[in-house]
Scaffold this active site. Structure first.
Site, short mmCIF file in Angstrom:
data_model
loop_
_atom_site.label_atom_id
_atom_site.label_comp_id
_atom_site.label_asym_id
_atom_site.label_seq_id
_atom_site.Cartn_x
_atom_site.Cartn_y
_atom_site.Cartn_z
N SER A 142 0.95 -1.14 0.00
CA SER A 142 0.10 -0.03 0.12
C SER A 142 0.88 1.36 0.04
O SER A 142 2.16 1.07 0.31
CB SER A 142 -0.76 -0.08 1.26
OG SER A 142 -1.43 1.26 1.60
N TYR A 155 -2.18 -1.54 10.18
CA TYR A 155 -1.96 -1.54 8.85
C TYR A 155 -0.67 -1.40 8.41
O TYR A 155 0.10 -1.78 7.51
CB TYR A 155 -3.23 -0.76 8.23
CG TYR A 155 -3.50 -1.12 6.73
CD1 TYR A 155 -4.11 -1.97 6.34
CD2 TYR A 155 -3.00 -0.01 6.01
CE1 TYR A 155 -4.32 -2.11 4.70
CE2 TYR A 155 -3.21 -0.11 4.64
CZ TYR A 155 -3.97 -1.42 4.18
OH TYR A 155 -4.25 -1.28 2.80
P1 NAD Z 1 -11.80 -6.25 -0.33
O1 NAD Z 1 -12.47 -5.86 1.21
O2 NAD Z 1 -12.74 -5.60 -1.25
O3 NAD Z 1 -11.59 -7.71 -0.48
C1 NAD Z 1 -10.57 -8.36 0.40
C2 NAD Z 1 -10.68 -9.77 0.20
O4 NAD Z 1 -9.91 -10.50 1.15
C3 NAD Z 1 -12.32 -10.13 0.53
O5 NAD Z 1 -12.97 -11.00 -0.42
C4 NAD Z 1 -12.33 -11.06 1.78
O6 NAD Z 1 -13.27 -12.06 1.83
C5 NAD Z 1 -10.64 -11.54 1.66
N1 NAD Z 1 -10.24 -11.97 2.89
C6 NAD Z 1 -10.18 -11.08 4.07
N2 NAD Z 1 -9.56 -11.85 5.05
C7 NAD Z 1 -9.24 -13.07 4.52
C8 NAD Z 1 -8.53 -14.08 5.11
N3 NAD Z 1 -8.15 -14.21 6.38
N4 NAD Z 1 -8.27 -15.18 4.23
C9 NAD Z 1 -8.47 -14.98 2.98
N5 NAD Z 1 -9.20 -14.28 2.31
C10 NAD Z 1 -9.55 -13.16 3.26
O7 NAD Z 1 -10.44 -5.62 -0.07
P2 NAD Z 1 -9.74 -4.47 -1.22
O8 NAD Z 1 -9.72 -3.29 -1.04
O9 NAD Z 1 -9.61 -5.25 -2.31
O10 NAD Z 1 -8.15 -5.03 -0.48
C11 NAD Z 1 -7.31 -6.07 -1.24
C12 NAD Z 1 -5.89 -5.45 -0.62
O11 NAD Z 1 -5.31 -4.49 -1.22
C13 NAD Z 1 -5.45 -5.72 0.88
O12 NAD Z 1 -4.31 -6.28 1.19
C14 NAD Z 1 -5.46 -4.27 1.00
O13 NAD Z 1 -4.86 -3.79 2.09
C15 NAD Z 1 -4.91 -3.81 -0.09
N6 NAD Z 1 -4.88 -2.30 -0.51
C16 NAD Z 1 -6.30 -1.78 -0.65
C17 NAD Z 1 -6.35 -0.46 -0.85
C18 NAD Z 1 -7.57 0.25 -1.36
O14 NAD Z 1 -7.78 1.33 -1.17
N7 NAD Z 1 -8.76 -0.63 -1.34
C19 NAD Z 1 -5.42 0.30 -1.03
C20 NAD Z 1 -3.88 -0.16 -0.96
C21 NAD Z 1 -3.86 -1.63 -0.53
#
Ligand code: NAD
Length: 260
Positions: A142, A155
């Protein structure tokens, strides 16, 4: 960038960024395992990809914090398709609170999903990559791998830690053709971010509109969210890059929020 017949595991791929990466990989010719805690949603995602290209996806039940489930899920993929060429360790959640109010249980849960999950999935796939003399391990960092924001101690700590893991895998994997890199997105409009907007508004005492315009997008060059598709293109680059020249790196994709 081509991934024809490459076997890929994407964790947290039932939703958001992970689903976008799985979709892009399938479009590039890959076979993609949708590994997620939520098996019903993972199956629906796999069905969607298979409708577009038969045999391109399978759903795998996996809690990335469970060594047994990670190993069983990886074994199921290898049983189905023979090996693993690409891992995207993407599963993640967000919990926001000031340090003094951050429950220890929440801290441990955050580090378990983000750090233990990345370690356990990398550990499970690396023997297959080493055996075939190539592979790509991609960790979802991130902008918070590079900088900090209030309320996000666990985080920020976990996302910084992933840089160290990726660099170590790059060092250990180099002689086996195994590369490792980190993607560092800015804010992407997914369920993970939607949940934070009212929480941050409450904690910071500002409106939800201010959370979006000032806290999330205030430092970008154009006030825009990064898109799922933007992140998926970076994942494709790291997955398909052909040599060890690109390893141990982290790439920020954030509309200029963070520049280095
Ligand atoms: P999201 O909530 O849309 O999707 C996350 C997915 O992870 C879900 O399908 C959930 O069921 C699954 N999950 C959660 N805990 C789990 C576990 N213990 N085992 C297996 N699966 C699990 O989130 P997102 O925004 O798509 O985030 C995905 C990644 O991207 C994360 O690592 C997040 O930190 C990172 N990220 C997101 C953003 C953002 O702005 N959305 C920015 C930077 C990084």
């Amino acid at each position: 960038m081509d991934l024809t017949n490459k076997i890929c595991i994407v964790t947290g791929a039932a939703s958001g960024i992970g689903l976008g990466i799985a979709t892009r990989f399938a479009q590039a010719g890959a076979k993609v395992a949708i590994a997620d805690l939520n098996l019903v949603a993972a199956q629906a995602a796999a069905d969607g990809l298979n409708a577009a290209r038969a045999g391109s996806a399978m759903a795998v039940a996996m809690d990335v914090t469970s060594e047994d489930q990670v190993n069983a899920g990886t074994a199921a993929v290898v049983a189905q398709w023979g090996t693993v060429n690409v891992l995207v360790s993407n599963a993640g959640i967000q919990i926001v609170n000031p340090v003094q109010d951050f429950a220890y249980a929440d801290w441990k849960k955050m580090l378990a999903i983000h750090l233990d999950g990345a370690f356990l999935t990398s550990k499970a796939v690396m023997p297959h990559m080493i055996a075939q003399g190539s592979g790509a391990v991609i960790l979802m960092g991130s902008v918070h791998s590079k900088t900090a924001s209030p309320l996000k101690s666990a985080y920020v700590t976990a996302k910084h830690g992933l840089l160290g893991l990726a660099r170590t895998i790059a060092r250990e994997g180099g002689q086996h053709g195994v590369r490792s890199n980190v993607i560092c997105p800015g804010f992407v409009r997914t369920p993970l971010v939607d949940k934070q907007i009212p929480e941050q508004a409450r904690e910071l005492g500002i409106s939800e509109d201010e959370v979006v315009k000032k806290v999330m997008l205030g430092q970008t060059v154009d006030g825009e969210f990064t898109s799922i598709e933007d992140v998926a293109e970076v994942a494709l680059l790291f997955a398909a890059f052909p040599t060890n020249a690109l390893t141990g790196q982290s790439l920020v994709v954030s509309h200029g929020w963070f520049m280095e």
